[in-house]
Design an enzyme around this catalytic site. Structure first.
Site, PDB file in Angstrom:
ATOM      1  N   ARG A  28      55.931  26.649  37.484  1.00  0.00           N
ATOM      2  CA  ARG A  28      55.852  26.641  36.015  1.00  0.00           C
ATOM      3  C   ARG A  28      54.535  27.231  35.522  1.00  0.00           C
ATOM      4  O   ARG A  28      54.464  27.748  34.407  1.00  0.00           O
ATOM      5  CB  ARG A  28      56.064  25.223  35.507  1.00  0.00           C
ATOM      6  N   LYS A  59      52.354  20.185  51.019  1.00  0.00           N
ATOM      7  CA  LYS A  59      53.691  19.718  51.377  1.00  0.00           C
ATOM      8  C   LYS A  59      53.693  19.146  52.801  1.00  0.00           C
ATOM      9  O   LYS A  59      52.837  19.499  53.620  1.00  0.00           O
ATOM     10  CB  LYS A  59      54.692  20.879  51.314  1.00  0.00           C
TER      11      LYS A  59
END
EC number: 3.4.11.1
Length: 503
Positions: free
Chosen positions: A360, A286
């Site tokens: 996920r 990030k």
């Protein structure tokens, strides 16, 4: 703080106890156009028109959120009167009530008032009774008094002067209001736990810390806690979960908490919370700006733990299982790489196209694990996608489900709790975006409908029970000057379970 409930019909002259009872302050509502609420009319009469004269003099105009203290008012037992502006009477709404209540608490918390008589819960809020007003007021007060200073060298251990609040309610609502007050306190305690966990830094709130928190909850509230370590997770073949965890020196934990409030044979509601205690993005790193807020990537886990704590304190007659897969997502020589293929507990192979779509990857194995409980419903909660923030902002939680009945229950609970959610699509056509040339599916589906394709990914692992997904990326915490965890969606989840339990 101590909360008590007393029925009072101001229109029938039964308010003598409130008028003469000793307290530090009585809180009254004033609408615009110099209109007094029912309680204010009685107080005004006892005070020989003082309240009316103050309003006519322009000291308070009734605009929403304006406040004014009156001291040494004759004819009543309270040493102060707090007038709170309610806005226009014909536009009075749930939001207006909440804004007025917030203004009242802020005014009171700035004083040395200890005991308060609170009449605003009886205001005419459309489609709401006094019990709703009590619950909303208690939650608002607890929100105003919440503070997180544990990590400072000199934590602020001071408590507000306000200790006792007496709510006047419509007599017909007195029993319901007492229940609502108890539920509100339990709910606030659960939200405080969720906020504390979220606000802790990633070097403190590690997967092991979350596991120890779960064990303490079990000890304090009579729950059953199972915490699975690395070898047990490996034995379950949760390779998707472990592919995320392997880049960190912090060992992963798989937490299972059981609350039994109904018969043992009754199917439980299973809550699954994403527990990434720090999300660097992994190899798909990030940007540095704002990365500190990635300590909040475990807010799904925090909300699940906060909810089961609230449920236990309420003593709801329902069975609940909380599942928390927890680890860090860090870059390392052995971390997931874009293009890696992992095998989930279900047996489906997943091509990891972006290591920053890791939530996920841990949730899919937890959703498969949930099948063993033969659940009545499964709800997963996750700070899953920035795309959900683009779609809904920071007001509504994203709700996804193919089960219309379950989605309807959750939306009803969100409205009742004042914890709004918005249902987004989950059409099969979106599944095409998850196709992989090399595995059964990819872990991302491109930029279009990113929150939808993330939910579609999870749906592939939740086919054997009623399931819903809550994307709380936009609602779990606030940025900027008010930076901090919100405690959402604990109110929504708790209300859903209250409704399911018939409480």
């Amino acid at each position: 703080m101590d909360f008590s409930i007393k029925g009072c019909d101001w229109s029938k002259g039964s308010a003598k106890g409130f008028l003469t009872g000793k307290s530090d302050c009585i809180v009254l509502g004033v609408f615009e156009a110099q209109t007094l609420s029912g309680a204010a009319l009685d107080i005004d009469e006892a005070a020989k028109g003082l309240v009316s004269r103050v309003i006519k003099a322009g000291d308070i105009d009734g605009k929403l959120g304006k406040t004014l203290f009156l001291h040494e008012v004759s004819g009543i037992g309270a040493s102060r009167v707090l007038l709170v502006g309610l806005g226009k009477q014909d536009a009075f709404s749930q939001k207006a009530y909440n804004d007025a209540v917030k203004a009242a608490w802020r005014a009171l918390l700035g004083t040395k008032v200890v005991q308060v008589t609170f009449t605003l819960a009886q205001l005419p809020v459309p489609e709401r009774a006094s019990d709703w007003g009590v619950r909303a007021a208690i939650l608002a007060l607890r929100n105003e008094t919440y503070k997180f200073t544990q990590m400072k060298s000199k934590p602020d251990a001071s408590a507000p002067a306000l200790k006792r609040i007496v709510f006047s309610v419509d007599p017909a609502d007195e029993k319901a209001a007492k229940i609502a007050a108890k539920q509100a306190v339990a709910l606030a305690n659960g939200m405080d736990l969720t906020r504390d966990l979220g606000n802790l830094p990633g070097n403190v709130c590690t997967p092991t810390y979350l596991a120890n928190t779960a064990k303490k909850l079990a000890k304090d509230w009579g729950l059953k806690a199972d915490v699975l370590g690395l070898k047990q997770i490996q034995a379950l073949k949760m390779s998707s979960f472990l592919s995320v965890a392997k880049g960190s020196v912090e060992p992963p934990q798989f937490i299972v908490l059981h609350y039994q409030g109904a018969a043992a044979k009754a199917a439980p509601v299973v809550l699954v919370g994403k527990g990434i205690t720090f999300d660097s993005g992994g190899i798909s790193l990030k940007p540095g700006e704002g990365m500190d807020e990635m300590k909040y990537d475990m807010c799904g886990a925090g909300s699940v733990l906060g909810t089961i704590r609230a449920v236990a304190e309420m003593g709801l007659k329902i069975n609940v299982v909380a599942i928390v897969p927890t680890c860090e997502n860090m870059p390392a020589g052995n971390a997931n790489k874009p293009g890696d293929i992992v095998t989930s507990m279900k047996g489906l192979t997943i091509e990891v196209l972006n290591t920053d779509a890791e939530g996920r990857l841990i949730l899919c194995d937890a959703l498969t694990y949930a099948e063993r409980f033969k659940p009545a419903a499964v709800i997963d909660v996750a700070t899953l996608t920035g795309a959900c923030i683009i779609a809904l902002g920071h007001h509504n939680t994203g709700l996804f489900s193919k089960d219309d009945a379950l989605a309807g229950e959750l939306l009803d609970a969100s409205r009742e709790a004042g914890d709004p959610a918005w249902r987004l699509p989950l059409d099969d056509e979106y599944q095409d975006q998850l196709k992989s040339n090399f595995a059964d599916l990819a872990n991302i589906g491109g930029r279009p409908a990113g929150s939808v394709t993330a939910a579609c990914f999870l749906s592939r692992f939740a086919e054997n029970y009623p399931w819903a997904h809550l994307d709380i990326a936009g609602t779990a915490w606030k940025s900027g000057a008010a930076k901090g965890a919100t405690g959402r969606p604990v109110p929504l989840l708790a209300q859903f379970l209250i409704d399911r339990a018939g409480a």
